[in-house]
Design a protein around this motif. Structure first.
Motif, PDB file in Angstrom:
ATOM      1  N   THR A  24      -2.343  28.781 -11.123  1.00  0.00           N
ATOM      2  CA  THR A  24      -3.483  29.631 -11.470  1.00  0.00           C
ATOM      3  C   THR A  24      -4.443  28.956 -12.448  1.00  0.00           C
ATOM      4  OG1 THR A  24      -2.205  30.665 -13.249  1.00  0.00           O
ATOM      5  CG2 THR A  24      -2.168  31.742 -11.087  1.00  0.00           C
ATOM      6  N   LYS A  25      -3.972  28.002 -13.212  1.00  0.00           N
ATOM      7  CA  LYS A  25      -4.813  27.352 -14.209  1.00  0.00           C
ATOM      8  C   LYS A  25      -5.244  25.941 -13.780  1.00  0.00           C
ATOM      9  CE  LYS A  25      -4.938  30.776 -17.038  1.00  0.00           C
ATOM     10  NZ  LYS A  25      -6.220  31.525 -17.228  1.00  0.00           N
ATOM     11  N   LEU A  52     -12.290  23.422 -19.237  1.00  0.00           N
ATOM     12  CA  LEU A  52     -11.070  22.666 -19.459  1.00  0.00           C
ATOM     13  C   LEU A  52     -10.492  23.035 -20.819  1.00  0.00           C
ATOM     14  CD1 LEU A  52      -9.123  20.382 -18.557  1.00  0.00           C
ATOM     15  CD2 LEU A  52     -10.689  18.764 -19.667  1.00  0.00           C
ATOM     16  N   ARG A  53      -9.232  23.393 -20.841  1.00  0.00           N
ATOM     17  CA  ARG A  53      -8.592  23.767 -22.096  1.00  0.00           C
ATOM     18  C   ARG A  53      -8.545  22.571 -23.043  1.00  0.00           C
ATOM     19  NH1 ARG A  53      -3.476  27.651 -20.462  1.00  0.00           N
ATOM     20  NH2 ARG A  53      -4.738  29.468 -19.835  1.00  0.00           N
ATOM     21  N   VAL A  60      -7.074  17.790  -9.896  1.00  0.00           N
ATOM     22  CA  VAL A  60      -7.407  18.334  -8.580  1.00  0.00           C
ATOM     23  C   VAL A  60      -6.941  19.786  -8.507  1.00  0.00           C
ATOM     24  CG1 VAL A  60      -7.319  16.123  -7.375  1.00  0.00           C
ATOM     25  CG2 VAL A  60      -5.242  17.508  -7.566  1.00  0.00           C
ATOM     26  N   HIS A  61      -7.411  20.473  -7.489  1.00  0.00           N
ATOM     27  CA  HIS A  61      -7.023  21.855  -7.249  1.00  0.00           C
ATOM     28  C   HIS A  61      -5.611  21.937  -6.671  1.00  0.00           C
ATOM     29  CE1 HIS A  61      -7.111  26.009  -5.960  1.00  0.00           C
ATOM     30  NE2 HIS A  61      -6.867  25.631  -4.724  1.00  0.00           N
ATOM     31  N   HIS A  62      -4.824  22.875  -7.225  1.00  0.00           N
ATOM     32  CA  HIS A  62      -3.497  23.192  -6.679  1.00  0.00           C
ATOM     33  C   HIS A  62      -3.460  24.701  -6.417  1.00  0.00           C
ATOM     34  CE1 HIS A  62      -1.714  19.241  -7.486  1.00  0.00           C
ATOM     35  NE2 HIS A  62      -2.358  19.256  -8.631  1.00  0.00           N
ATOM     36  N   THR A 103      -4.445  20.720 -20.434  1.00  0.00           N
ATOM     37  CA  THR A 103      -3.350  21.067 -19.522  1.00  0.00           C
ATOM     38  C   THR A 103      -3.779  22.011 -18.404  1.00  0.00           C
ATOM     39  OG1 THR A 103      -2.680  22.919 -20.933  1.00  0.00           O
ATOM     40  CG2 THR A 103      -1.636  20.765 -21.333  1.00  0.00           C
ATOM     41  N   GLY A 104      -4.942  22.571 -18.490  1.00  0.00           N
ATOM     42  CA  GLY A 104      -5.365  23.512 -17.464  1.00  0.00           C
ATOM     43  C   GLY A 104      -6.785  23.982 -17.674  1.00  0.00           C
ATOM     44  N   PHE A 105      -7.238  24.865 -16.775  1.00  0.00           N
ATOM     45  CA  PHE A 105      -8.614  25.341 -16.773  1.00  0.00           C
ATOM     46  C   PHE A 105      -8.651  26.859 -16.835  1.00  0.00           C
ATOM     47  CE2 PHE A 105      -8.446  21.278 -14.673  1.00  0.00           C
ATOM     48  CZ  PHE A 105      -9.599  20.620 -15.070  1.00  0.00           C
TER      49      PHE A 105
END
Length: 207
Positions: free
Chosen positions: A152-153, A183-184, A146-148, A188-190
């Motif tokens: 930043t990622k 998606l990395r 989800v968005h946090h 772990t992040g975008f």
């Protein structure tokens, strides 16, 4: 028809051999059969060669299985499973007998907007307004992003419109208002791509 340049318009005339409703959302071709998902008018099965609907589901005696008649999206897996995303949950569908089975009770009240299977046979699911899910049908594991706003990622927002896996195996996600992201590989992040660093618009309808 790309060879002849001709197009065919399928109308909802009220006849049993025509589509049930003009507002169509989901389409899936299975051989010579086209699954047609409609807005609140269930599922038609159309013979692509004849252009005629030959079945409509669910039938009266199976209608209690589905919690929604809005068939939003389809996905057919390499293992032969057909998944149907509805306004209220995710279902598995068997086309030979018109049987539905609810799966993933965690998403029973979810508006399933997008479905996609990646090359590892993992199913990616967009629950409208609630981020991105990854489902492994073998292990039954369900992951969720989800968005946090303070990360930043993270996913740029929770309104996902489209999913795509490129030839390198990277997952790309288009959003409504949040731009494009990837998606990395370590999950772990975008990496985000917005009007600040690439696309001319932050709403991506299709990849």
């Amino acid at each position: 028809n790309p060879k002849t340049g001709e197009s065919t318009h399928f109308r909802a005339s009220g006849k049993s051999t025509d589509i049930a409703y003009p507002n169509v959302h989901g389409l899936l071709a299975l051989g010579d059969t086209l699954l047609v998902g409609t807005f609140e008018h269930e599922l038609d099965m159309l013979n692509i060669r004849t252009g005629k609907v030959f079945a409509h589901y669910p039938s009266q005696n199976k209608s209690q299985i589905l919690r929604s008649n809005f068939m939003v999206t389809f996905c057919h897996s390499r293992s032969g499973s057909t998944y149907v995303g509805t306004r209220l949950g995710l279902y598995q569908f068997w086309s030979h007998n018109g049987t539905f089975k609810a799966i993933l009770p965690q998403l029973s009240n979810a508006f399933i907007h997008t479905l996609m299977e990646d090359r590892d046979s993992t199913c990616w699911i967009d629950k409208m307004g609630s981020g991105l899910y990854r489902y492994n049908p073998d292990t039954k594991q369900l992951d969720h992003w989800v968005h946090h706003s303070n990360l930043t990622k993270s996913l740029p927002n929770n309104w996902i419109t489209t999913l795509f896996q490129d030839s390198n195996g990277s997952m790309w996600i288009g959003t409504e208002g949040g731009g494009l992201c990837r998606l990395r590989t370590d999950k772990t992040g975008f990496d985000q791509y917005t009007t600040d660093n690439g696309p001319p618009c932050n709403t991506v309808y299709k990849i």
